[in-house]
Every structure is written in C-alpha cells, then in structure tokens.
Scaffold this motif. Structure first.
Motif, short mmCIF file in Angstrom:
data_model
loop_
_atom_site.label_atom_id
_atom_site.label_comp_id
_atom_site.label_asym_id
_atom_site.label_seq_id
_atom_site.Cartn_x
_atom_site.Cartn_y
_atom_site.Cartn_z
N VAL A 136 0.85 -1.19 0.00
CA VAL A 136 0.00 0.00 0.00
C VAL A 136 0.89 1.24 0.00
CG1 VAL A 136 -1.89 1.21 1.13
CG2 VAL A 136 -1.74 -1.28 1.30
N ILE A 137 0.68 2.09 -1.00
CA ILE A 137 1.49 3.29 -1.20
C ILE A 137 0.61 4.51 -0.97
CG2 ILE A 137 2.95 4.54 -2.82
CD1 ILE A 137 3.12 1.80 -4.37
N PRO A 138 0.99 5.42 -0.08
CA PRO A 138 0.16 6.59 0.20
C PRO A 138 0.37 7.71 -0.81
CG PRO A 138 2.11 6.67 1.58
CD PRO A 138 2.20 5.38 0.78
N GLY A 139 -0.68 8.44 -1.11
CA GLY A 139 -0.57 9.58 -2.01
C GLY A 139 -1.14 10.83 -1.39
N VAL A 140 -0.40 11.92 -1.47
CA VAL A 140 -0.88 13.20 -0.93
C VAL A 140 -1.10 14.18 -2.06
CG1 VAL A 140 0.34 12.84 1.25
CG2 VAL A 140 1.45 14.14 -0.59
N ASP A 141 -1.89 15.20 -1.79
CA ASP A 141 -2.07 16.29 -2.73
C ASP A 141 -0.75 17.04 -2.81
OD1 ASP A 141 -2.67 18.96 -3.77
OD2 ASP A 141 -4.77 18.40 -3.57
N LEU A 142 -0.19 17.13 -4.02
CA LEU A 142 1.12 17.75 -4.17
C LEU A 142 1.10 19.25 -3.94
CD1 LEU A 142 2.48 15.74 -7.23
CD2 LEU A 142 3.09 15.48 -4.81
N ARG A 143 -0.08 19.84 -3.87
CA ARG A 143 -0.18 21.28 -3.60
C ARG A 143 -0.42 21.56 -2.11
NH1 ARG A 143 -2.57 20.61 -8.64
NH2 ARG A 143 -1.70 21.89 -10.31
N THR A 144 -1.29 20.76 -1.49
CA THR A 144 -1.65 21.03 -0.09
C THR A 144 -0.98 20.09 0.89
OG1 THR A 144 -3.57 19.54 -0.10
CG2 THR A 144 -3.91 21.80 -0.91
N ASP A 145 -0.41 18.99 0.42
CA ASP A 145 0.23 17.97 1.25
C ASP A 145 -0.77 17.16 2.06
OD1 ASP A 145 2.74 16.79 1.65
OD2 ASP A 145 2.94 17.70 3.63
N ASP A 146 -2.06 17.25 1.74
CA ASP A 146 -3.08 16.48 2.46
C ASP A 146 -3.17 15.07 1.89
OD1 ASP A 146 -3.83 18.66 4.05
OD2 ASP A 146 -5.25 19.38 2.55
N PHE A 147 -3.40 14.08 2.75
CA PHE A 147 -3.59 12.70 2.31
C PHE A 147 -4.83 12.61 1.43
CE2 PHE A 147 -5.51 8.54 2.66
CZ PHE A 147 -4.44 7.67 2.51
N ARG A 148 -4.69 11.90 0.27
CA ARG A 148 -5.82 11.86 -0.66
C ARG A 148 -6.11 10.47 -1.24
NH1 ARG A 148 -7.73 15.56 1.24
NH2 ARG A 148 -8.11 17.64 0.41
N MET A 149 -5.10 9.61 -1.37
CA MET A 149 -5.35 8.34 -2.05
C MET A 149 -4.29 7.31 -1.68
SD MET A 149 -2.75 8.17 -4.59
CE MET A 149 -3.41 7.17 -5.92
N ILE A 150 -4.52 6.08 -2.12
CA ILE A 150 -3.51 5.03 -2.01
C ILE A 150 -3.43 4.29 -3.34
CG2 ILE A 150 -3.76 4.67 0.47
CD1 ILE A 150 -5.42 2.15 -0.22
N GLN A 151 -2.29 3.65 -3.54
CA GLN A 151 -2.16 2.71 -4.64
C GLN A 151 -1.74 1.37 -4.05
OE1 GLN A 151 1.24 2.42 -7.78
NE2 GLN A 151 -0.38 3.65 -8.74
N THR A 152 -2.39 0.29 -4.51
CA THR A 152 -2.02 -1.04 -4.04
C THR A 152 -1.29 -1.80 -5.14
OG1 THR A 152 -4.14 -2.03 -4.73
CG2 THR A 152 -4.01 -1.14 -2.49
N VAL A 153 -0.37 -2.66 -4.72
CA VAL A 153 0.39 -3.50 -5.65
C VAL A 153 0.28 -4.94 -5.15
CG1 VAL A 153 2.58 -3.92 -6.79
CG2 VAL A 153 2.01 -1.61 -6.01
N ASP A 154 -0.14 -5.85 -6.01
CA ASP A 154 -0.26 -7.25 -5.63
C ASP A 154 1.08 -7.85 -5.23
OD1 ASP A 154 -2.95 -7.22 -6.06
OD2 ASP A 154 -2.91 -8.40 -7.91
#
Length: 221
Positions: A136-154
């Motif tokens: 599980v890889i976390p993703g933040v908004d690159l402008r606000t630095d707020d947590f926004r999404m994840i990407q999963t890898v099998d």
C-alpha cells in the motif's frame, strides 16, 4: 463532431476497444490500470464508465479525461457530462475516506514483500501491507500535502507477468514522497512515474526528496 468510439480509439490506441450490444457500450483495456486489463466498460450513449475489476470505480467521460490527462472532447450528443462542484467534492471525499481507512488498517511493510524483492528494493520506507498481502502506497495532494489516495500492488505477478496496481482515489495531482521526506528549500526534488523507480532512486540518493507521481501526466502537469 465525432462519436465516442472514434474518440476512444484515437486517444487510447493501446487499448483494445470492442463494441458490445450493437455499439451500446464498449469494453476496453483500462488506461487507468497499470496492467491494462480489459475491465473498462464505457456506455456510448451516456459517456459514463465503470471499471469491472478491482475497486469497481465509475464515473463520466470528464472523469476519465481527468484521470488520464486527456482533454474533454466535443462529441455528437452530450456524453461528456460535467459533474457539478458539489458532486465532485462528494466523490473525492468518499474516495479519500476509503483510502484513509485502508491505509489505517494496513501494517508496516518490510523489504521481504515480493514486489520489493523482485525490484531489488532493500528498504520498505513508509510503505504498508494490507490484509490481502498487497503493498500500500500513500498519495498526498502535491499542492496542499493532504492525504488523498492510495495505490495497491499485488504480491504476485498476473497471467501476463505483470504486477497489478490499483488506485483508491484519483492519482491526478497526487504523489508519494518516498519515506515521507519532503526535504528542505535547498534539497533537490526528483519526480518519477512509478513507485519502484522512486524507491530505487531514494535508496541511491537518500538526501534527495523523491516523489512518485503515479503517472507521467502528473509530471507534465
């Protein structure tokens, strides 16, 4: 003015687009999935779509354009329905809550994860593993630095010999700062498309701030 099938073929030439039910909808290799599985269903009369694999995401043509970095087309009819500001905010909030829930339930990853081992990555940084064994890889908004999404890898290769990756939440404008490190105003920042490349570069150059952008169009933006 063009029809939707022509537009799809022109803009996604690598996706096998197959009309179904006398052209009422098409099945195509999803340009939003790294494995490009033929899971995307697009209705030609309404312009709405649904990904039949994984997270069963759905939306309208303007969502698809936003996710893939394409311009919203002018087509016969009006299938490229624009969401209202309220609808978009509600959808983004729902996806962010789901991503946060999955992230919070996940546990710290180790370099023994099969994806990391296959890529020769010796540091799991701030990555996590969910109950399915997916990275599980976390993703933040690159402008606000707020947590926004994840990407999963099998944790295994698919039948085509590739690693399935899925996004929970839109990756547009999002990124993973490897190790959670932003650097300072004097630190060089490296932007790359994929998580394996990002982790590799961070290992080689630990003082750099390295950002995985989840897609080349985010780098261009």
């Amino acid at each position: 003015m063009r029809d939707l099938i022509d537009w799809l073929r022109e803009n996604f030439p690598d996706s096998k687009i197959t009309p179904q039910d006398n052209g009422r909808y098409v099945l195509m290799n999803s340009p939003m999935r790294y494995d490009r599985t033929p899971s995307l269903m697009v209705w030609t009369d309404k312009g709405n779509w649904r990904d039949l694999g994984g997270n069963h995401e759905e939306g309208f043509l303007d969502d698809l354009c936003e996710r893939t970095g394409k311009d919203v087309p002018k087509l016969d009819g009006a299938p490229a329905r624009k969401r209202t500001v309220e609808e978009k905010a509600e959808e983004d909030s729902r996806k962010t809550k789901r991503a946060a829930q999955e992230w919070n339930y996940a546990t710290p990853a180790t370099s023994e994860h099969k994806y990391l081992k296959a890529k020769g990555i010796t540091d799991a940084f701030d990555l996590r593993v969910n109950r399915k064994g997916q990275l599980v890889i976390p993703g933040v908004d690159l402008r606000t630095d707020d947590f926004r999404m994840i990407q999963t890898v099998d944790d295994h290769l698919n039948a085509e010999g590739e690693w399935n990756k899925e996004d929970v939440g839109s990756p547009k404008g999002r990124g993973w700062y490897v190790g959670g490190e932003r650097g300072d105003e004097h630190s060089p920042i490296v932007l790359v498309e994929g998580p394996a490349t990002a982790a590799t570069i961070k290992t080689m150059f630990p003082k750099m701030a390295v950002v995985c952008t989840f897609g080349a169009y985010n780098i261009e933006a």
